[in-house]
Design a protein around this motif. Structure first.
Motif, PDB file in Angstrom:
ATOM      1  N   PHE A  18      54.556  -9.589  29.707  1.00  0.00           N
ATOM      2  CA  PHE A  18      55.858 -10.105  30.135  1.00  0.00           C
ATOM      3  C   PHE A  18      55.801 -10.086  31.655  1.00  0.00           C
ATOM      4  N   VAL A  21      54.234  -7.076  33.409  1.00  0.00           N
ATOM      5  CA  VAL A  21      54.142  -5.964  32.452  1.00  0.00           C
ATOM      6  C   VAL A  21      53.228  -6.346  31.290  1.00  0.00           C
ATOM      7  N   ALA A  23      52.568  -5.480  27.958  1.00  0.00           N
ATOM      8  CA  ALA A  23      53.186  -4.669  26.906  1.00  0.00           C
ATOM      9  C   ALA A  23      52.163  -4.291  25.839  1.00  0.00           C
ATOM     10  N   PRO A  42      54.559   6.449  21.811  1.00  0.00           N
ATOM     11  CA  PRO A  42      55.820   6.841  22.450  1.00  0.00           C
ATOM     12  C   PRO A  42      56.691   5.625  22.773  1.00  0.00           C
ATOM     13  N   ASN A  43      57.902   5.853  23.193  1.00  0.00           N
ATOM     14  CA  ASN A  43      58.801   4.761  23.590  1.00  0.00           C
ATOM     15  C   ASN A  43      58.107   3.902  24.636  1.00  0.00           C
ATOM     16  N   GLY A  44      58.202   2.587  24.448  1.00  0.00           N
ATOM     17  CA  GLY A  44      57.620   1.680  25.427  1.00  0.00           C
ATOM     18  C   GLY A  44      56.130   1.449  25.260  1.00  0.00           C
ATOM     19  N   ALA A  45      55.534   1.999  24.191  1.00  0.00           N
ATOM     20  CA  ALA A  45      54.076   1.866  24.010  1.00  0.00           C
ATOM     21  C   ALA A  45      53.664   0.448  23.631  1.00  0.00           C
ATOM     22  N   GLY A  46      54.597  -0.320  23.061  1.00  0.00           N
ATOM     23  CA  GLY A  46      54.281  -1.696  22.680  1.00  0.00           C
ATOM     24  C   GLY A  46      54.358  -1.948  21.178  1.00  0.00           C
ATOM     25  N   LYS A  47      54.936  -1.016  20.429  1.00  0.00           N
ATOM     26  CA  LYS A  47      54.981  -1.150  18.964  1.00  0.00           C
ATOM     27  C   LYS A  47      55.845  -2.342  18.534  1.00  0.00           C
ATOM     28  N   THR A  48      57.065  -2.377  19.063  1.00  0.00           N
ATOM     29  CA  THR A  48      57.976  -3.452  18.655  1.00  0.00           C
ATOM     30  C   THR A  48      57.417  -4.816  19.054  1.00  0.00           C
ATOM     31  N   THR A  49      56.865  -4.902  20.241  1.00  0.00           N
ATOM     32  CA  THR A  49      56.285  -6.180  20.679  1.00  0.00           C
ATOM     33  C   THR A  49      55.161  -6.606  19.734  1.00  0.00           C
ATOM     34  N   GLU A 160      60.533   1.540  12.848  1.00  0.00           N
ATOM     35  CA  GLU A 160      61.281   2.795  12.981  1.00  0.00           C
ATOM     36  C   GLU A 160      62.281   3.029  11.843  1.00  0.00           C
ATOM     37  N   HIS A 192      58.061   6.491  16.775  1.00  0.00           N
ATOM     38  CA  HIS A 192      57.611   7.123  18.011  1.00  0.00           C
ATOM     39  C   HIS A 192      57.426   8.618  17.801  1.00  0.00           C
TER      40      HIS A 192
HETATM   41  N1  ATP Z   1      61.319  -9.296  26.463  1.00  0.00           N
HETATM   42  C1  ATP Z   1      60.746  -8.449  27.315  1.00  0.00           C
HETATM   43  N2  ATP Z   1      60.702  -8.702  28.628  1.00  0.00           N
HETATM   44  C2  ATP Z   1      60.113  -7.874  29.502  1.00  0.00           C
HETATM   45  N3  ATP Z   1      59.510  -6.715  29.146  1.00  0.00           N
HETATM   46  C3  ATP Z   1      59.519  -6.387  27.845  1.00  0.00           C
HETATM   47  C4  ATP Z   1      60.130  -7.230  26.855  1.00  0.00           C
HETATM   48  N4  ATP Z   1      59.970  -6.639  25.647  1.00  0.00           N
HETATM   49  C5  ATP Z   1      59.297  -5.486  25.870  1.00  0.00           C
HETATM   50  N5  ATP Z   1      59.028  -5.332  27.184  1.00  0.00           N
HETATM   51  C6  ATP Z   1      58.276  -4.210  27.801  1.00  0.00           C
HETATM   52  O1  ATP Z   1      57.069  -4.056  27.081  1.00  0.00           O
HETATM   53  C7  ATP Z   1      56.757  -2.680  26.934  1.00  0.00           C
HETATM   54  C8  ATP Z   1      56.601  -2.343  25.456  1.00  0.00           C
HETATM   55  O2  ATP Z   1      57.867  -2.394  24.823  1.00  0.00           O
HETATM   56  P1  ATP Z   1      58.077  -2.255  23.246  1.00  0.00           P
HETATM   57  O3  ATP Z   1      59.533  -2.409  22.965  1.00  0.00           O
HETATM   58  O4  ATP Z   1      57.139  -3.133  22.529  1.00  0.00           O
HETATM   59  O5  ATP Z   1      57.637  -0.731  23.018  1.00  0.00           O
HETATM   60  P2  ATP Z   1      57.900   0.210  21.772  1.00  0.00           P
HETATM   61  O6  ATP Z   1      56.635   0.951  21.565  1.00  0.00           O
HETATM   62  O7  ATP Z   1      58.421  -0.562  20.628  1.00  0.00           O
HETATM   63  O8  ATP Z   1      58.993   1.192  22.327  1.00  0.00           O
HETATM   64  P3  ATP Z   1      60.284   1.804  21.589  1.00  0.00           P
HETATM   65  O9  ATP Z   1      59.766   2.886  20.699  1.00  0.00           O
HETATM   66  O10 ATP Z   1      61.065   2.334  22.755  1.00  0.00           O
HETATM   67  O11 ATP Z   1      60.967   0.699  20.880  1.00  0.00           O
HETATM   68  C9  ATP Z   1      57.847  -1.912  27.639  1.00  0.00           C
HETATM   69  O12 ATP Z   1      57.406  -1.641  28.944  1.00  0.00           O
HETATM   70  C10 ATP Z   1      58.996  -2.888  27.660  1.00  0.00           C
HETATM   71  O13 ATP Z   1      59.845  -2.634  28.758  1.00  0.00           O
END
Ligand code: ATP
Length: 313
Positions: A18, A21, A23, A42-49, A160, A192
């Motif tokens: 992104f 970033v 992700a 952990p939070n922000g690791a990139g799982k949801t993406t 989650e 997470h």
């Molecule tokens: N649409 C977006 N635009 C910009 N940055 C994004 C976007 N979506 C995710 N990110 C960034 O990508 C990284 C991974 O985010 P993601 O939500 O995939 O993590 P996660 O492991 O699912 O975290 P969580 O457990 O907090 O949901 C983070 O730094 C987040 O800020």
């Protein structure tokens, strides 16, 4: 019971940036049917993406995510192939669970009888005619699962699902996920927190900062831990272990090696002609092994002042 065979899920060198970033970075792993796979980080690791790329909601910068070779958007019957849990917050508070599911089933040409079946499966039968606004978080999570199952899919992808559940809810979820895998379905569940899923999952894929750091069994996560080792010629031992692929650091007069089993440490020393005075695999708890991989320190006091290595990451 083996009534339903899920397809495998394959992530191949998938990457998502992104802007500046990154992700998700060059992630590759396979999720097999018949077992529950935990997708941890952990939070922000990139799982949801990663999961959103799998479901065609985010376009990868490069790489692919497929179900037995087919991208989500190319599946002929997506709802009967892959079930995903909707976010608990996306339900209309004024409508009942049964009503939600009926509308959804009708829109997808799924027989109305299936609504009662999935409500039973997730244990919402008695509350199905209550407004969702009055539901507990656990009940909402169950409703999300009912949505995921409505098309009787062979694959479940759940982001989650244990988030915010109490211990009883987590215990219920464990049985639920295991039962779906025992039916032959492919079950991929993100979290997470290792502790929330550790008794539900057979395999884990752990990511941090968008990169995979471990893929395998929970037992392997625990045992691939640390070995305490010592010899008269400590520097020679350290060099031999590093050459064999270990990371080594001194601790209380001995060396602590990570990345090799005790057998491998012994073999590396033998090959270098080094006589060992100590060779002791160290028991590391699952949580500690997990936190070690994802870069957090299990001791909260140690987090107050970041060490030089943490700052350099
Ligand atoms: N649409 C977006 N635009 C910009 N940055 C994004 C976007 N979506 C995710 N990110 C960034 O990508 C990284 C991974 O985010 P993601 O939500 O995939 O993590 P996660 O492991 O699912 O975290 P969580 O457990 O907090 O949901 C983070 O730094 C987040 O800020």
């Amino acid at each position: 019971m083996d009534t339903m065979r899920g397809t495998s899920i394959e992530f191949q060198s998938i990457t998502k940036s992104f802007g500046a970033v990154k992700a998700v970075s060059n992630l590759s792993f396979t999720v097999e049917p018949g077992v529950v796979t935990g997708f941890l980080g952990p939070n922000g690791a990139g799982k949801t993406t990663t999961l959103r790329m799998l479901l065609g909601l985010v376009r990868p910068t490069s790489g692919t995510a497929t179900f037995a070779g087919a991208a989500y958007r190319d599946l002929p019957n997506p709802l009967s192939t892959v079930g995903t849990a909707l976010e608990a917050s996306s339900f209309h508070p004024g409508r009942t669970a049964r009503n939600h599911l009926r509308v959804y089933a009708a829109a997808a040409s799924i027989p109305r009888e299936r609504v009662g079946t999935v409500l039973d499966l997730v244990g919402l039968h008695d509350d199905a005619d209550r407004r969702v606004g009055g539901y507990s978080l656990g009940m909402r999570q169950r409703l999300g699962l009912a949505f995921a199952l409505i098309g009787d899919p062979g694959v479940l992808v759940l982001d989650e699902p244990t988030n915010g559940l109490d211990p009883e809810g987590i215990r219920w979820m464990r049985g639920f996920l295991r039962a779906r895998a025992a039916e032959g379905r492919t079950v991929l569940v993100s979290s997470h927190q290792l502790s929330e899923v550790q008794q539900s999952v057979d395999r884990v894929v752990i990511i941090t900062r968008g990169e995979a750091v471990y893929e395998g069994s929970l037992a392997g996560l625990e045992s691939g831990a640390r070995v305490r080792v010592s010899a008269v010629d400590q520097p020679a031992l350290a060099l031999a272990l590093i050459a064999a692929g270990a990371e080594v650091h001194p601790d209380a007069g001995v060396l602590v090696a990570t990345g090799l089993t005790a057998d491998e440490v012994g073999a590396a020393a033998l090959a270098a002609g080094i006589v060992l005075s100590l060779l002791a695999p160290e028991h590391v708890g699952l949580e500690e092994a997990f936190l070690g991989l994802v870069g957090a320190d299990p001791d909260p006091a140690a987090q107050v002042v970041p060490t030089a290595t943490e700052e350099a990451r």
